[in-house]
Design a protein around this motif. Sequence first.
Motif, mmCIF file in Angstrom:
data_model
loop_
_atom_site.group_PDB
_atom_site.id
_atom_site.type_symbol
_atom_site.label_atom_id
_atom_site.label_comp_id
_atom_site.label_asym_id
_atom_site.label_seq_id
_atom_site.Cartn_x
_atom_site.Cartn_y
_atom_site.Cartn_z
ATOM 1 N N ALA A 150 0.775 -1.294 0.073
ATOM 2 C CA ALA A 150 -0.062 -0.029 0.074
ATOM 3 C C ALA A 150 0.944 1.210 0.080
ATOM 4 O O ALA A 150 1.990 1.081 0.384
ATOM 5 C CB ALA A 150 -0.865 0.257 1.275
ATOM 6 N N GLY A 151 0.509 2.334 -0.424
ATOM 7 C CA GLY A 151 1.094 3.514 -0.452
ATOM 8 C C GLY A 151 1.360 3.932 1.004
ATOM 9 O O GLY A 151 0.148 3.374 1.843
ATOM 10 N N SER A 152 2.114 4.522 1.648
ATOM 11 C CA SER A 152 2.211 4.873 3.031
ATOM 12 C C SER A 152 1.271 5.622 3.592
ATOM 13 O O SER A 152 0.909 5.609 4.766
ATOM 14 C CB SER A 152 3.539 5.485 3.055
ATOM 15 N N GLU A 153 0.681 6.450 2.742
ATOM 16 C CA GLU A 153 -0.459 7.243 3.195
ATOM 17 C C GLU A 153 -1.771 6.606 3.316
ATOM 18 O O GLU A 153 -2.819 6.870 3.865
ATOM 19 C CB GLU A 153 -0.846 8.402 2.223
ATOM 20 N N ASP A 154 -2.045 5.270 2.633
ATOM 21 C CA ASP A 154 -3.248 4.622 2.625
ATOM 22 C C ASP A 154 -3.287 3.531 3.643
ATOM 23 O O ASP A 154 -4.921 3.198 3.795
ATOM 24 C CB ASP A 154 -3.256 3.995 0.947
ATOM 25 N N ILE A 155 -2.612 3.238 4.206
ATOM 26 C CA ILE A 155 -2.825 2.169 5.179
ATOM 27 C C ILE A 155 -3.844 2.512 6.260
ATOM 28 O O ILE A 155 -3.702 3.706 7.012
ATOM 29 C CB ILE A 155 -1.431 1.673 5.791
ATOM 30 N N VAL A 156 -4.792 1.642 6.620
ATOM 31 C CA VAL A 156 -5.858 1.917 7.445
ATOM 32 C C VAL A 156 -5.596 1.048 9.099
ATOM 33 O O VAL A 156 -5.523 -0.326 8.626
ATOM 34 C CB VAL A 156 -7.269 1.942 6.968
ATOM 35 N N LEU A 219 -14.652 -3.745 -2.255
ATOM 36 C CA LEU A 219 -14.458 -2.645 -1.418
ATOM 37 C C LEU A 219 -13.205 -1.457 -1.568
ATOM 38 O O LEU A 219 -13.117 -0.325 -1.666
ATOM 39 C CB LEU A 219 -14.844 -2.681 0.084
ATOM 40 N N ILE A 220 -12.010 -2.221 -1.468
ATOM 41 C CA ILE A 220 -10.735 -1.672 -1.436
ATOM 42 C C ILE A 220 -10.753 -0.530 -2.749
ATOM 43 O O ILE A 220 -10.219 0.419 -2.700
ATOM 44 C CB ILE A 220 -9.532 -2.395 -1.162
ATOM 45 N N GLU A 221 -10.935 -1.383 -3.769
ATOM 46 C CA GLU A 221 -11.037 -0.621 -5.258
ATOM 47 C C GLU A 221 -12.037 0.322 -5.306
ATOM 48 O O GLU A 221 -11.777 1.460 -5.907
ATOM 49 C CB GLU A 221 -11.261 -1.727 -6.292
ATOM 50 N N PHE A 222 -13.343 0.382 -4.675
ATOM 51 C CA PHE A 222 -14.333 1.108 -4.574
ATOM 52 C C PHE A 222 -13.820 2.494 -3.836
ATOM 53 O O PHE A 222 -14.081 3.586 -4.245
ATOM 54 C CB PHE A 222 -15.492 0.430 -4.090
ATOM 55 N N LEU A 223 -13.133 2.205 -2.744
ATOM 56 C CA LEU A 223 -12.897 3.130 -1.861
ATOM 57 C C LEU A 223 -11.680 4.092 -2.581
ATOM 58 O O LEU A 223 -11.824 5.499 -2.396
ATOM 59 C CB LEU A 223 -12.272 2.592 -0.650
ATOM 60 N N LYS A 229 -10.729 7.391 2.440
ATOM 61 C CA LYS A 229 -9.943 6.538 3.336
ATOM 62 C C LYS A 229 -10.505 6.138 4.672
ATOM 63 O O LYS A 229 -10.885 7.438 5.426
ATOM 64 C CB LYS A 229 -8.544 7.320 3.514
ATOM 65 N N PRO A 230 -11.066 5.021 4.966
ATOM 66 C CA PRO A 230 -11.826 4.912 6.203
ATOM 67 C C PRO A 230 -10.845 5.338 7.364
ATOM 68 O O PRO A 230 -9.462 5.246 7.309
ATOM 69 C CB PRO A 230 -11.959 3.296 6.389
ATOM 70 N N THR A 231 -11.483 5.819 8.365
ATOM 71 C CA THR A 231 -10.532 6.009 9.622
ATOM 72 C C THR A 231 -10.179 4.767 10.459
ATOM 73 O O THR A 231 -9.047 4.869 10.852
ATOM 74 C CB THR A 231 -11.401 7.146 10.586
ATOM 75 N N ALA A 232 -11.057 3.789 10.370
ATOM 76 C CA ALA A 232 -10.442 2.269 10.879
ATOM 77 C C ALA A 232 -11.024 1.203 9.969
ATOM 78 O O ALA A 232 -12.296 1.479 9.586
ATOM 79 C CB ALA A 232 -11.047 2.285 12.311
ATOM 80 N N MET A 233 -10.641 0.169 10.146
ATOM 81 C CA MET A 233 -11.041 -0.839 9.363
ATOM 82 C C MET A 233 -10.447 -2.228 9.863
ATOM 83 O O MET A 233 -9.493 -2.331 10.549
ATOM 84 C CB MET A 233 -10.881 -0.825 7.918
ATOM 85 N N ILE A 234 -11.435 -3.292 9.771
ATOM 86 C CA ILE A 234 -11.119 -4.644 10.369
ATOM 87 C C ILE A 234 -12.018 -5.503 9.686
ATOM 88 O O ILE A 234 -13.013 -5.217 9.158
ATOM 89 C CB ILE A 234 -11.178 -4.762 11.822
ATOM 90 N N ASP A 235 -11.537 -6.785 9.222
ATOM 91 C CA ASP A 235 -12.344 -8.017 8.765
ATOM 92 C C ASP A 235 -13.047 -8.624 9.655
ATOM 93 O O ASP A 235 -12.573 -8.574 10.853
ATOM 94 C CB ASP A 235 -11.535 -8.616 7.616
ATOM 95 N N ILE A 236 -14.263 -9.016 9.351
ATOM 96 C CA ILE A 236 -15.139 -9.848 10.269
ATOM 97 C C ILE A 236 -14.925 -11.342 10.278
ATOM 98 O O ILE A 236 -15.530 -12.066 9.420
ATOM 99 C CB ILE A 236 -16.588 -9.481 10.016
ATOM 100 N N SER A 237 -14.161 -11.786 11.204
ATOM 101 C CA SER A 237 -13.725 -13.220 11.128
ATOM 102 C C SER A 237 -14.144 -13.846 12.360
ATOM 103 O O SER A 237 -14.734 -15.037 12.580
ATOM 104 C CB SER A 237 -12.185 -13.565 11.003
ATOM 105 N N ASP A 238 -14.410 -13.020 13.350
ATOM 106 C CA ASP A 238 -15.009 -13.441 14.807
ATOM 107 C C ASP A 238 -16.495 -13.152 15.112
ATOM 108 O O ASP A 238 -16.790 -13.071 15.969
ATOM 109 C CB ASP A 238 -13.923 -13.145 15.841
ATOM 110 N N GLY A 239 -16.810 -12.475 14.100
ATOM 111 C CA GLY A 239 -18.379 -11.799 14.420
ATOM 112 C C GLY A 239 -18.366 -10.550 14.595
ATOM 113 O O GLY A 239 -17.181 -9.636 15.246
#
Lengths: 348, 348
Positions: A150-156, A219-223, A229-239
């Motif tokens: 990722a570009g250094s400015e893009d990581i969430v 989603l990443i492509e759409f963003l 750029k979201p302020t925070a993000m996580i994937d839903i693996s545990d609910g």
Amino acid sequence: MSDNKDVSLESLGEFGLIDHLTSQIEIKNESTLKGIGDDAAVLDYKGKQTVVTTDLLLQGIHFDLVYTPLKHLGYKAVMVNLSDVYAMNAIPKQITVSLGLSSKVTLPFVEQLYEGIQLACDKHHVDLIGGDTTTSLTGLTISVTAIGEAGSEDIVYRSGAKPNDLICVTGDLGGAYMGLQVLEREKRVHEGNLKVQPDLSGYDYILERQLKPEARRDLIEFLKEIGVKPTAMIDISDGLSSEILHICKQSNTGCRIYENKIPIDHVTSLMAEEINMNPTIAALNGGEDYELLFTISMADYEKFSKETDLKIYTIGHITEESKGKILVSNSDQEIALQAQGWNMGSHH
Amino acid sequence: MSDNKDVSLESLGEFGLIDHLTSQIEIKNESTLKGIGDDAAVLDYKGKQTVVTTDLLLQGIHFDLVYTPLKHLGYKAVMVNLSDVYAMNAIPKQITVSLGLSSKVTLPFVEQLYEGIQLACDKHHVDLIGGDTTTSLTGLTISVTAIGEAGSEDIVYRSGAKPNDLICVTGDLGGAYMGLQVLEREKRVHEGNLKVQPDLSGYDYILERQLKPEARRDLIEFLKEIGVKPTAMIDISDGLSSEILHICKQSNTGCRIYENKIPIDHVTSLMAEEINMNPTIAALNGGEDYELLFTISMADYEKFSKETDLKIYTIGHITEESKGKILVSNSDQEIALQAQGWNMGSHH
């Protein structure tokens, strides 16, 4: 790949097996200088940042070979990792795959697993660059590590949510868990523990959610497309519940989500009804949906009006930490969100 | 870390366990932007090349908890991977560690394992940046992935050896395998299968070779110091024979190595004699020595005259492919080198 039924893994040898399985791999990414075949793979990232994530899948804990097709298992093992890379707002580029195999498994067994791994790599334009293959005394072990850029400015990170940010989620939730219930019921039937043969037809959607989840590259492509750029993000693996609590904890915030906003597919609701379960519980605690949960500042909200096939739902907002982590139920009750009991590594 | 005997892993939870084990981790490398605590770690390599390697260690195949101290096991699991990074002429910077743990294991068990992991990281200036912890139904599983960096001109593959290059090896060989024989014999005694109690004293050196191998960072530093880039390099995990055959295959060459040049410690020879084994066989096929095998052009040979504590031995030279892969025995016989029978993943 089906004339190999009589080939034993021992006659191939470890290196023969790896050669056989990896001979058709073509390198897809410029950043992959050298893949399989030396002590280590070699990557080259010019000025970009690299993200790394890893998951360990064990037979009997994360999958049941009784009802999991091997090709799907290989596919899912990769998706689980790619999902973590996307959750950083990064693009996966390489994976390594280590396998622990019972000495009893046949070549077609490993080939099917690899077919799924390859399919996932092809679909997400990812290079398989290395791994380790070893005998297991105790069933199948799959360890995948994914690397992305990722570009250094893009990581969430998970830590950037602010009060008044909107909480969004892609797709729908609880389906993977309900698919698992269908499969477990089917297994009990085959073991003779149920009298009536249930009908699997009509459950396709939630079976696919369980067996063949898809990481949300879209989603990443759409963003990127809409410049958000979201302020925070996580994937839903545990609910949903566990994930929103991670964001709140790392961002030092509270949250307020609304039960009636949580997206749940009607097949999920149908199956939940059949087994007398509240589908919201499946969405909150079921896990394995591999959708993305993210927060955006109010100022970015209107950018989401751009047309897309992607389903994105606003389910609540971030609050001050002192306000707590609240679910507003359909009957307007306020319920404190809780992480589900620990079932170490088991999302079931 | 010893007041935790009564703490169950389930009461800690997965995230509690990870917090507990990783709370004292300090980031050592500039290229590590973010370690444990998000969906993925974040790295930043400005113009350098990145190498990645991974190994899967399974109980009963790669280690026996009857005689393997957990701290040593953690240490070795890391070393095995760092060794692969050094074999690329690169410097390891980060690792991820995934653990599959029986639900019966206690917190001190995991802590000891982590102590060894930490010690290895500290000694080699490596950051532990992530991983996955899960329940295992079937014993301990350890998966480690290591990431390293090198200047793009510095990376050494297995494929660059040329006829007349000298074949060199660090340290001494066969010791790890002989150490394993001591431990296996000790185990049989404890199981009551042997009448006489053997004496472990005097075997310290080969026990350490087996239980606490050390990846050869010192060779990589020395090569830099004297300005030599090997033409090919590999680490010795499966035995000298298997490794030299890898170099020959990938470089399209033959080789000629001399039995009387293969470095073998006297304790290794002593133990080999005790069990009526030719120590050369242990060196050729024993494995797990984690020394480095490399080839250099004749022109670089004189640079090795620089004083060093590091033991480097010239054991033969590369030949045209048509000349075969030959071991010249002590009795001047020419023997074709062969890869040992496949014992998938087992270096024993």
